[in-house]
Motif scaffolding. Structure first.
Motif, PDB file in Angstrom:
ATOM      1  N   CYS A  79      -3.845  -3.086   9.245  1.00 57.57           N
ATOM      2  CA  CYS A  79      -4.145  -1.805   9.025  1.00 57.57           C
ATOM      3  C   CYS A  79      -3.670  -0.748  10.131  1.00 57.57           C
ATOM      4  CB  CYS A  79      -5.613  -1.486   8.820  1.00 57.57           C
ATOM      5  SG  CYS A  79      -6.074   0.188   8.587  1.00 57.57           S
ATOM      6  N   GLN A  80      -2.834  -0.168   9.772  1.00 62.12           N
ATOM      7  CA  GLN A  80      -1.924   0.803  10.826  1.00 62.12           C
ATOM      8  C   GLN A  80      -2.945   1.727  11.644  1.00 62.12           C
ATOM      9  OE1 GLN A  80      -0.094   4.494   9.092  1.00 62.12           O
ATOM     10  NE2 GLN A  80       0.139   3.170   7.220  1.00 62.12           N
ATOM     11  N   ARG A  93      -7.539  -6.028   0.696  1.00 60.10           N
ATOM     12  CA  ARG A  93      -6.619  -6.881  -0.037  1.00 60.10           C
ATOM     13  C   ARG A  93      -7.600  -7.633  -1.159  1.00 60.10           C
ATOM     14  NH1 ARG A  93      -3.740 -12.846   1.980  1.00 60.10           N
ATOM     15  NH2 ARG A  93      -2.298 -12.817   0.020  1.00 60.10           N
ATOM     16  N   THR A  94      -7.049  -7.289  -2.284  1.00 60.08           N
ATOM     17  CA  THR A  94      -7.809  -7.803  -3.690  1.00 60.08           C
ATOM     18  C   THR A  94      -6.673  -8.829  -4.207  1.00 60.08           C
ATOM     19  OG1 THR A  94      -7.221  -6.091  -5.252  1.00 60.08           O
ATOM     20  CG2 THR A  94      -9.008  -5.717  -3.820  1.00 60.08           C
ATOM     21  N   PRO A 102       2.690   0.786   7.411  1.00 65.11           N
ATOM     22  CA  PRO A 102       1.938  -0.707   7.284  1.00 65.11           C
ATOM     23  C   PRO A 102       0.843  -0.422   6.099  1.00 65.11           C
ATOM     24  CG  PRO A 102       2.382  -0.127   9.525  1.00 65.11           C
ATOM     25  CD  PRO A 102       2.855   1.129   8.901  1.00 65.11           C
ATOM     26  N   PRO A 103       0.054  -1.542   5.780  1.00 64.84           N
ATOM     27  CA  PRO A 103      -1.177  -1.336   4.787  1.00 64.84           C
ATOM     28  C   PRO A 103      -2.322  -0.703   5.585  1.00 64.84           C
ATOM     29  CG  PRO A 103      -0.663  -3.709   5.712  1.00 64.84           C
ATOM     30  CD  PRO A 103       0.417  -3.068   6.322  1.00 64.84           C
ATOM     31  N   ARG A 116       1.239  -7.441  -4.329  1.00 58.96           N
ATOM     32  CA  ARG A 116       1.052  -8.743  -4.188  1.00 58.96           C
ATOM     33  C   ARG A 116       1.905  -9.562  -3.267  1.00 58.96           C
ATOM     34  NH1 ARG A 116       0.054  -8.642  -9.749  1.00 58.96           N
ATOM     35  NH2 ARG A 116      -2.347  -8.910 -10.495  1.00 58.96           N
ATOM     36  N   VAL A 117       3.156  -9.068  -3.107  1.00 58.39           N
ATOM     37  CA  VAL A 117       4.104  -9.484  -2.260  1.00 58.39           C
ATOM     38  C   VAL A 117       4.894  -8.649  -1.592  1.00 58.39           C
ATOM     39  CG1 VAL A 117       6.324 -11.118  -2.342  1.00 58.39           C
ATOM     40  CG2 VAL A 117       4.490 -11.349  -4.061  1.00 58.39           C
ATOM     41  N   PRO A 118       4.379  -8.120  -0.365  1.00 60.70           N
ATOM     42  CA  PRO A 118       5.101  -6.985   0.389  1.00 60.70           C
ATOM     43  C   PRO A 118       5.980  -7.928   1.449  1.00 60.70           C
ATOM     44  CG  PRO A 118       2.790  -7.565   1.368  1.00 60.70           C
ATOM     45  CD  PRO A 118       3.034  -8.475   0.024  1.00 60.70           C
TER      46      PRO A 118
END
Length: 228
Positions: free
Chosen positions: A92-93, A101-102, A130-131, A158-160
């Motif tokens: 987490c930024q 995340r799920t 960032p997430p 799903r795919v970063p």
């Protein structure tokens, strides 16, 4: 008489602080293109100056005391090392902890491109942000001027996957220090893909970029209410 408490503003971990200055120019040098492919290097280069793909990163001091960040935030700027840290490890930024995340993937916030009228842009979207965990995603939508102006969209990917970097492209200047290349304004915010190997040795990176794949638009308020 009761005193009104002043709310301390939350400052994301990746935000640049007053007193944190770039320190790359003094030791930045370049090998000519004909010498082992050429490219940028630091005369005192050490571990951590390059990422796993060999790209050189901008150096910037850090205002820390007992692992606490100090200094007035420069809200429109990010710290290269801290942004890279969060983006590489998908942290987490805001708090440098695990992001939300799920089954739909990691949580990101993005602003639609200018003129966008559909969500076609979300698949393959390139982001240097960032997430986020749910808590700090809410804070960002409430306090980030850019997101408030442009309209934040909550995305799950799903795919970063790692895509490339933002930074400054340089060119060799003989025996003198390398000089930034003069590019048109259309290149200012364009990330350089790691696959463009003729340019990656010549960029001084400042932000890591991921390409979001397997993307779903989600309702942030509903997720907060559900505690997902």
């Amino acid at each position: 008489m009761s005193k009104t408490k002043t709310r301390t503003p939350f400052v994301p971990y990746i935000t640049l602080r007053e007193g944190e200055d770039a320190s790359s120019a003094v030791t930045l040098a370049a090998r000519p293109r004909g010498f082992k492919g050429g490219g940028l290097y630091y005369t005192d280069e050490g571990p951590g100056d390059r990422d796993d793909r060999g790209v050189l990163w901008a150096r910037c001091s850090q205002s820390r005391q007992h692992n606490q960040l100090l200094g007035t935030p420069s809200w429109s700027d990010v710290h290269p090392s801290r942004q890279r840290e969060c983006m590489e490890a998908l942290l987490c930024q805001g708090c440098v902890q695990q992001p939300s995340r799920t089954s739909l993937g990691y949580l990101f916030l993005a602003a639609p491109p200018p003129g966008a009228t559909t969500t076609d842009w979300i698949e393959g979207h390139h982001t240097a942000q960032p997430p986020l965990c749910l808590k700090h995603a809410v804070v960002a939508t409430e306090r980030c001027g850019h997101l408030m102006r442009e309209g934040a969209v909550a995305l799950r990917s799903r795919v970063p996957r790692l895509y490339g970097v933002l930074g400054t492209l340089y060119e060799s200047n003989g025996l003198a220090p390398p000089q930034p290349m003069e590019l048109g304004p259309e290149y200012d915010d364009a990330p350089l893909s790691y696959k463009v190997r003729r340019h990656t040795p010549w960029i001084l990176a400042s932000q890591l970029v991921r390409e979001l794949r397997g993307v779903t638009v989600v309702n942030l308020a509903e997720e907060v209410a559900a505690g997902t």
